[in-house]
Design a protein around this motif. Structure first.
Motif, PDB file in Angstrom:
ATOM      1  N   PHE A 333       0.768  -1.059   0.121  1.00 47.41           N
ATOM      2  CA  PHE A 333      -0.044   0.010   0.045  1.00 47.41           C
ATOM      3  C   PHE A 333       0.903   1.332  -0.077  1.00 47.41           C
ATOM      4  O   PHE A 333       0.822   2.350  -0.749  1.00 47.41           O
ATOM      5  CB  PHE A 333      -0.777  -0.017   1.329  1.00 47.41           C
ATOM      6  N   GLU A 334       1.906   1.101   0.797  1.00 48.02           N
ATOM      7  CA  GLU A 334       2.627   2.401   0.921  1.00 48.02           C
ATOM      8  C   GLU A 334       3.614   3.027  -0.468  1.00 48.02           C
ATOM      9  O   GLU A 334       3.342   4.065  -0.859  1.00 48.02           O
ATOM     10  CB  GLU A 334       3.559   2.569   2.331  1.00 48.02           C
ATOM     11  N   ALA A 335       4.020   1.604  -0.916  1.00 51.51           N
ATOM     12  CA  ALA A 335       4.500   1.765  -2.315  1.00 51.51           C
ATOM     13  C   ALA A 335       3.751   2.605  -3.342  1.00 51.51           C
ATOM     14  O   ALA A 335       4.100   3.452  -3.965  1.00 51.51           O
ATOM     15  CB  ALA A 335       5.391   0.838  -2.468  1.00 51.51           C
ATOM     16  N   THR A 336       2.448   1.906  -3.411  1.00 46.74           N
ATOM     17  CA  THR A 336       1.399   2.406  -4.101  1.00 46.74           C
ATOM     18  C   THR A 336       1.168   3.865  -4.016  1.00 46.74           C
ATOM     19  O   THR A 336       1.068   4.658  -4.783  1.00 46.74           O
ATOM     20  CB  THR A 336       0.261   1.539  -4.338  1.00 46.74           C
ATOM     21  N   ALA A 337       0.812   4.189  -2.739  1.00 47.83           N
ATOM     22  CA  ALA A 337       0.329   5.536  -2.485  1.00 47.83           C
ATOM     23  C   ALA A 337       1.522   6.535  -2.602  1.00 47.83           C
ATOM     24  O   ALA A 337       1.085   7.821  -3.085  1.00 47.83           O
ATOM     25  CB  ALA A 337      -0.027   5.492  -0.698  1.00 47.83           C
ATOM     26  N   ARG A 338       2.720   6.138  -2.550  1.00 48.30           N
ATOM     27  CA  ARG A 338       3.806   7.218  -2.501  1.00 48.30           C
ATOM     28  C   ARG A 338       3.922   7.335  -4.319  1.00 48.30           C
ATOM     29  O   ARG A 338       4.107   8.564  -4.672  1.00 48.30           O
ATOM     30  CB  ARG A 338       5.016   6.599  -2.120  1.00 48.30           C
ATOM     31  N   THR A 339       3.731   6.350  -4.999  1.00 44.83           N
ATOM     32  CA  THR A 339       3.862   6.429  -6.452  1.00 44.83           C
ATOM     33  C   THR A 339       2.833   7.510  -7.197  1.00 44.83           C
ATOM     34  O   THR A 339       2.972   8.039  -7.849  1.00 44.83           O
ATOM     35  CB  THR A 339       3.630   5.021  -7.130  1.00 44.83           C
ATOM     36  N   CYS A 340       1.444   7.347  -6.803  1.00 45.48           N
ATOM     37  CA  CYS A 340       0.229   7.806  -7.240  1.00 45.48           C
ATOM     38  C   CYS A 340      -0.239   9.123  -6.633  1.00 45.48           C
ATOM     39  O   CYS A 340      -0.761   9.842  -6.970  1.00 45.48           O
ATOM     40  CB  CYS A 340      -0.949   6.858  -7.314  1.00 45.48           C
ATOM     41  N   GLY A 341       0.191   9.092  -5.111  1.00 41.15           N
ATOM     42  CA  GLY A 341      -0.181  10.413  -4.301  1.00 41.15           C
ATOM     43  C   GLY A 341      -1.612  10.440  -4.363  1.00 41.15           C
ATOM     44  O   GLY A 341      -2.123  11.472  -3.780  1.00 41.15           O
ATOM     45  N   PRO A 343      -3.910   8.227  -1.651  1.00 41.10           N
ATOM     46  CA  PRO A 343      -3.744   6.999  -0.961  1.00 41.10           C
ATOM     47  C   PRO A 343      -5.310   6.431  -0.608  1.00 41.10           C
ATOM     48  O   PRO A 343      -5.161   5.216  -0.597  1.00 41.10           O
ATOM     49  CB  PRO A 343      -3.596   7.741   0.545  1.00 41.10           C
ATOM     50  N   LYS A 344      -6.473   7.127  -0.852  1.00 41.17           N
ATOM     51  CA  LYS A 344      -7.749   6.420  -0.628  1.00 41.17           C
ATOM     52  C   LYS A 344      -7.833   5.701  -1.973  1.00 41.17           C
ATOM     53  O   LYS A 344      -8.547   4.419  -1.889  1.00 41.17           O
ATOM     54  CB  LYS A 344      -8.946   7.667  -0.397  1.00 41.17           C
ATOM     55  N   LEU A 345      -7.760   6.095  -3.176  1.00 44.00           N
ATOM     56  CA  LEU A 345      -7.847   5.465  -4.306  1.00 44.00           C
ATOM     57  C   LEU A 345      -6.916   4.152  -4.374  1.00 44.00           C
ATOM     58  O   LEU A 345      -7.417   3.040  -4.531  1.00 44.00           O
ATOM     59  CB  LEU A 345      -7.174   6.239  -5.399  1.00 44.00           C
ATOM     60  N   ALA A 346      -5.656   4.261  -3.680  1.00 48.16           N
ATOM     61  CA  ALA A 346      -4.622   3.241  -3.545  1.00 48.16           C
ATOM     62  C   ALA A 346      -5.622   1.848  -2.690  1.00 48.16           C
ATOM     63  O   ALA A 346      -5.451   0.877  -2.934  1.00 48.16           O
ATOM     64  CB  ALA A 346      -3.409   3.554  -3.129  1.00 48.16           C
ATOM     65  N   SER A 347      -5.904   2.579  -1.457  1.00 55.01           N
ATOM     66  CA  SER A 347      -6.589   1.506  -0.535  1.00 55.01           C
ATOM     67  C   SER A 347      -7.659   0.998  -1.302  1.00 55.01           C
ATOM     68  O   SER A 347      -7.786  -0.144  -1.178  1.00 55.01           O
ATOM     69  CB  SER A 347      -6.855   2.643   0.768  1.00 55.01           C
ATOM     70  N   ASN A 348      -8.558   1.851  -2.034  1.00 56.66           N
ATOM     71  CA  ASN A 348      -9.853   1.077  -2.709  1.00 56.66           C
ATOM     72  C   ASN A 348      -9.380  -0.127  -3.458  1.00 56.66           C
ATOM     73  O   ASN A 348     -10.049  -0.873  -3.585  1.00 56.66           O
ATOM     74  CB  ASN A 348     -10.606   2.317  -3.603  1.00 56.66           C
ATOM     75  N   TRP A 349      -8.303   0.226  -4.270  1.00 60.46           N
ATOM     76  CA  TRP A 349      -7.976  -0.704  -5.378  1.00 60.46           C
ATOM     77  C   TRP A 349      -7.306  -1.852  -4.770  1.00 60.46           C
ATOM     78  O   TRP A 349      -7.401  -3.428  -4.975  1.00 60.46           O
ATOM     79  CB  TRP A 349      -6.776  -0.055  -6.379  1.00 60.46           C
ATOM     80  N   ILE A 350      -6.430  -1.644  -3.601  1.00 61.17           N
ATOM     81  CA  ILE A 350      -5.804  -2.763  -3.340  1.00 61.17           C
ATOM     82  C   ILE A 350      -6.901  -3.771  -2.367  1.00 61.17           C
ATOM     83  O   ILE A 350      -6.835  -5.176  -2.368  1.00 61.17           O
ATOM     84  CB  ILE A 350      -4.556  -2.411  -2.096  1.00 61.17           C
ATOM     85  N   MET A 351      -7.815  -2.998  -1.602  1.00 59.94           N
ATOM     86  CA  MET A 351      -8.788  -3.838  -0.678  1.00 59.94           C
ATOM     87  C   MET A 351      -9.960  -4.368  -1.788  1.00 59.94           C
ATOM     88  O   MET A 351     -10.555  -5.340  -1.536  1.00 59.94           O
ATOM     89  CB  MET A 351      -9.754  -2.913   0.292  1.00 59.94           C
TER      90      MET A 351
END
Length: 481
Positions: A333-341, A343-351
């Motif tokens: 998650f943290e690596a994804t969120a850092r890449t895209c900026g 975090p909530k979208l990253a969380s939604n996709w991962i979950m």
């Protein structure tokens, strides 16, 4: 809130044996490696040969301290080892060295979510003890073999209060406990090899009545079988009571082939084991400085990491807790969120999509075909309007299946880039308005469905490539003009 089954309240407590990740046994130098030839890892101490004496494994104590700190328990400054007396062929001494009156870890809480509701299970204690050997029945006709490789393997037995009120809650607790012991590295958590074994104490009662008689389901070695076993046991106990029969306290085993539990023996109480202090072992004294030394070596704990995800990334508490189910998931998650900026979208996709694919493939996040930077790049293209959500799913499919690894290259090769050019979109919108006078009239008369129909026509005209937000904005602007 309690779960009622046919008017009965479910009451469940757990005893879990976590095999500690030391290289040697709790009271000897013998190895703990799994899978060795029978009786090749049993020393004179493990075999209880005359004249041998146990010597405490410092690493086992440190792992117990680490667990206590992870669950907010009290670490006893002085604890005592006892002899638990029973007579099985695979118990060389005729007793097991354990802890009874004063365990090393006292109290503590395990917190987790179940259906987005926060739950707490209180711990009574966690105590150090040695494992027994293993009786082998399958390979011998009319006889049993004894393998003492496991004898003396260090265990931490973790005991809960009877706080769980459904099989789903019991499994969620067990998963959370499994996460904690593997996260802090005190246990490898391999349930198939017996490194993490759960016993469920199950009973039922009418709401408000005293606790019912419990039956202990032994050695549940998968989360799937755990829920099946508890559900069957609950149904069995309720049927017995409704037929007018009393429940007898017993130890039972679950047969995954039949899906049923069966009684193995009458359940013993503490008095049956005739506990008394082990005269060969002095009290275990743990100085405050030792506790602090262990505390300083602990990794960031799941609850602390989840709180940081809320504070630093702005995630809801439920998302943060879900994403810290494992170190690997949290790092992804943290690596994804850092890449895209985002975090909530990253969380939604991962979950959502990522977890769905992982579950379908029965693989872990560390085996995901889509690396975190690639997912981050995909989410960035959604956020900046380059692609729609529908197009993003097509890109994700290509990434997951290995068709391509570069997000932008996949977008171009498949022609998925959204039309965001205002001039081009204006022409599409003008054409749609001109071609659909009835929908225009209905919208102006206050019918919102007519507006959605116009948006659909514009998206169709653009072959799905128009930026939906811009289409909405242009349509409203032109229709209100």
């Amino acid at each position: 809130m309690s779960t009622l089954i046919r008017g009965y309240e479910v009451v469940i407590g757990f005893e879990t044996h976590a095999q500690l990740s030391t290289r040697s046994k709790i009271f000897s130098r013998a190895a703990t490696t799994f899978g060795a030839e029978p009786n090749t890892q049993a020393s004179a101490v493990d075999l209880a040969l005359p004249g041998t004496l146990p010597v405490m494994n410092r690493g086992a104590v440190e792992r117990a301290i680490a667990f206590g700190l992870a669950v907010g328990a009290q670490i006893a400054p002085r604890s005592v080892f006892a002899r638990k007396n029973y007579f099985y062929p695979d118990l060389p001494k005729g007793y097991q060295i354990s802890q009874y009156e004063i365990p090393v870890v006292q109290g503590g809480v395990v917190e987790f979510y179940l259906d987005q509701e926060k739950k707490q299970v209180r711990l009574v204690r966690a105590h150090l003890e040695e494992d027994a050997g293993k009786s082998l029945h399958e390979d011998f006709v009319g006889m049993s073999g004894i393998d003492l490789n496991r004898a003396g393997t260090p265990l931490l037995e973790i005991v809960t209060e009877p706080d769980m009120r459904s099989s789903e809650e019991a499994v969620a607790y067990a998963r959370e406990l499994h996460k904690i012991v593997t996260w802090i590295g005190i246990c490898d958590g391999n349930m198939q090899e017996g490194s993490f074994r759960c016993d469920a104490n199950v009973s039922v009662r009418r709401p408000g009545a005293p606790l019912g008689t419990r039956r202990e389901i032994k050695n549940l070695n998968s989360f799937k079988f755990m829920q099946q076993a508890i559900d069957y046991e609950l149904r069995w106990q309720i049927e017995e009571l409704e037929d007018g029969r009393a429940i007898e306290q017993a130890t039972v085993l679950f047969d995954p082939d039949t899906g049923e539990t069966r009684a193995m023996r009458t359940k013993e109480d503490a008095a049956d084991y005739r506990y008394f202090p082990d005269p060969d072992l002095p009290p275990l004294v743990i100085a405050p400085a030792w506790v602090e030394q262990v505390r300083s070596a602990l990794p960031e704990l799941p609850r602390a990491m989840a709180a940081r995800f809320v504070a630093d990334w702005g995630l809801p508490e439920y998302d943060a807790t879900t994403l810290t189910q494992s170190k690997a998931m949290a790092a992804y998650f943290e690596a994804t969120a850092r890449t895209c900026g985002q975090p909530k979208l990253a969380s939604n996709w991962i979950m959502g999509e990522v977890s769905r694919r992982l579950n379908a493939g029965e693989i872990g996040i560390d085996q995901a075909p889509v690396a975190a930077p690639a997912l981050g790049a995909l989410i960035a293209r959604i956020a900046d309007g380059t692609i729609s959500n529908n197009a993003a799913r097509q890109v994700f499919e290509s990434l997951w299946s290995g068709e391509g690894a570069d997000v932008d290259a996949i977008i171009e090769s498949k022609g998925l880039r959204q039309v965001s050019d205002t001039g081009a979109l204006e022409k599409i919108v003008d054409d749609v308005i001109a071609a659909n006078p009835d929908n225009v009239a209905q919208f102006k008369a206050g019918k919102d469905k007519a507006f959605n129909a116009l948006v659909g026509q514009a998206m169709k005209a653009s072959k799905g490539k128009a930026n939906p937000a811009q289409v909405n904005e242009l349509l409203r602007k032109k229709l209100s003009g």
